[in-house]
Design an enzyme around this catalytic site. Structure first.
Site, PDB file in Angstrom:
ATOM      1  N   CYS A 176      44.104  43.981  46.802  1.00 55.38           N
ATOM      2  CA  CYS A 176      43.792  45.230  46.106  1.00 55.38           C
ATOM      3  C   CYS A 176      44.365  46.441  46.839  1.00 55.38           C
ATOM      4  CB  CYS A 176      42.282  45.393  45.951  1.00 55.38           C
ATOM      5  SG  CYS A 176      41.515  44.205  44.831  1.00 55.38           S
ATOM      6  N   HIS A 204      37.692  38.367  47.164  1.00 56.93           N
ATOM      7  CA  HIS A 204      38.621  38.763  46.109  1.00 56.93           C
ATOM      8  C   HIS A 204      38.614  37.676  45.039  1.00 56.93           C
ATOM      9  CE1 HIS A 204      42.067  40.847  44.339  1.00 56.93           C
ATOM     10  NE2 HIS A 204      42.493  39.635  44.046  1.00 56.93           N
ATOM     11  N   CYS A 205      38.420  38.085  43.788  1.00 54.90           N
ATOM     12  CA  CYS A 205      38.223  37.094  42.727  1.00 54.90           C
ATOM     13  C   CYS A 205      39.227  37.280  41.590  1.00 54.90           C
ATOM     14  CB  CYS A 205      36.804  37.195  42.170  1.00 54.90           C
ATOM     15  SG  CYS A 205      36.411  35.938  40.940  1.00 54.90           S
TER      16      CYS A 205
END
Length: 345
Positions: free
Chosen positions: A142, A152-153
């Site tokens: 990001c 983080h997905c």
């Protein structure tokens, strides 16, 4: 330049593939359950209405929580944690590591920062040029620091993200929504599996006629069970994290305090741990509405390793400065809760 822009565009397009996969499976499951099962297979009107009513409640809650998880951008440190121009210039001009460390210590005195790097220094992000609040981390995907970053997905890609390189982080601002998304996903799969099972058996043994509905019902059962098993493990793991008041990153790497690493540094009891994520009003716990305590910059600690007077004075100074600048930072802090020293990336 054109190549870089093209790569960024491709990355943005591919980042939506996981979301499109989930959306496609859910839309197909809606068609298979509502039309192929309820409309074309079930003959009893009362049973049909009951199934449709419960199914749509589950479907709406699942969709609502997934929407909130996707379109809630990750929270980032406020301007209080950014270096001023003079501090930044002084920090960059200084070449001695010890002197740089002391500069950061002096700046952090007015901030509620209690975690440290493994070296014992104040955690500082060179890319974002901010002092890292407790439990925050820099996400390299990001390209920003995220408050109480969990992981983080790619499954919750955020189209509102400022980064042109992929998806979204699960952190302070959307962790409750992520948990509810997992919960209602599992409820959705459980209901489908339970209500389809009888018809699955009938189709399997040949008690019902062959047709398009047979394929959809059989496949619906397999898909629901497959997702249910994976969701059980994932949700169970995150429920354990909430009870322990840890993030996924903290579970793998213990936060570091002045007294050393401590995985339980933020564990203030099951009830308070739950309230930090879901809020004080239990009636709102299961709704995808932002009710998490605090602002993501400060978290109560397990034990007091500094003078409580010093700590409370630091918090009051932080509150006074925030109120004077109308930054609307509302840290739900309980002075009766003992506090300790926090973590590092």
């Amino acid at each position: 330049m054109a190549l870089s822009r093209g790569l960024r565009c491709c990355a943005r397009v591919f980042s939506w593939i996981p979301v499109l996969i989930i959306t496609s499976v859910v839309l197909w499951s809606y068609y298979a359950y509502v039309f192929e099962l309820c409309v074309f297979t079930i003959s009893n009107t009362l049973e049909k209405v009951a199934y449709l009513l419960v199914f749509h409640v589950c479907f709406v809650m699942f969709s609502w929580t997934y929407w909130k998880a996707i379109f809630t951008p990750p929270a980032t440190p406020c301007k209080k944690f950014q270096l001023s121009y003079s501090d930044k210039d002084r920090y960059e001009r200084e070449e001695r590591p010890d002197a740089q460390k002391q500069i950061l210590v002096d700046i952090a005195k007015s901030l509620p920062i209690f975690t440290r790097a493994t070296s014992g220094a104040i955690r500082f992000c060179d890319r974002c040029q901010v002092l890292k609040p407790d439990r925050s981390h820099h996400c390299s995907v990001c390209e920003t620091c995220v408050l109480k970053m969990d992981h983080h997905c790619p499954w919750v890609n955020n189209c509102l993200s400022l980064s042109p390189w992929v998806n979204n982080c699960v952190g302070f601002s959307n962790y409750k929504f992520f948990l509810l998304f997992l919960s209602y996903s599992m409820v959705y799969c459980v209901f489908i599996s339970a209500s389809v099972f009888r018809f699955f058996i009938n189709f399997w043994v040949g008690d019902l006629p062959n047709g398009p509905a047979k394929f959809h019902v059989l496949f619906l059962m397999f898909v629901a069970l497959m997702f249910l098993v994976s969701l059980m493990f994932l949700l169970g793991y995150h429920c354990w994290l909430v009870v322990q008041n840890r993030s996924t990153l903290e579970a793998f790497s213990a936060p570091v305090f002045t007294t050393g690493p401590d995985r339980n540094g933020f564990n203030v009891g099951i009830r308070r741990n739950l309230q930090q994520v879901f809020g004080d009003n239990k009636r709102l716990w299961f709704l995808p509405i932002c009710t998490s305590q605090g602002d993501g910059h400060y978290f109560p600690l397990k034990s007091l390793s500094e003078s409580s007077t010093s700590l409370l004075a630091n918090e009051e100074k932080w509150d006074e400065e925030e109120e004077s600048e109308d930054d609307n930072i509302s840290g739900d802090r309980d002075p009766s809760v003992t506090v300790e020293m926090d973590e590092e990336e």
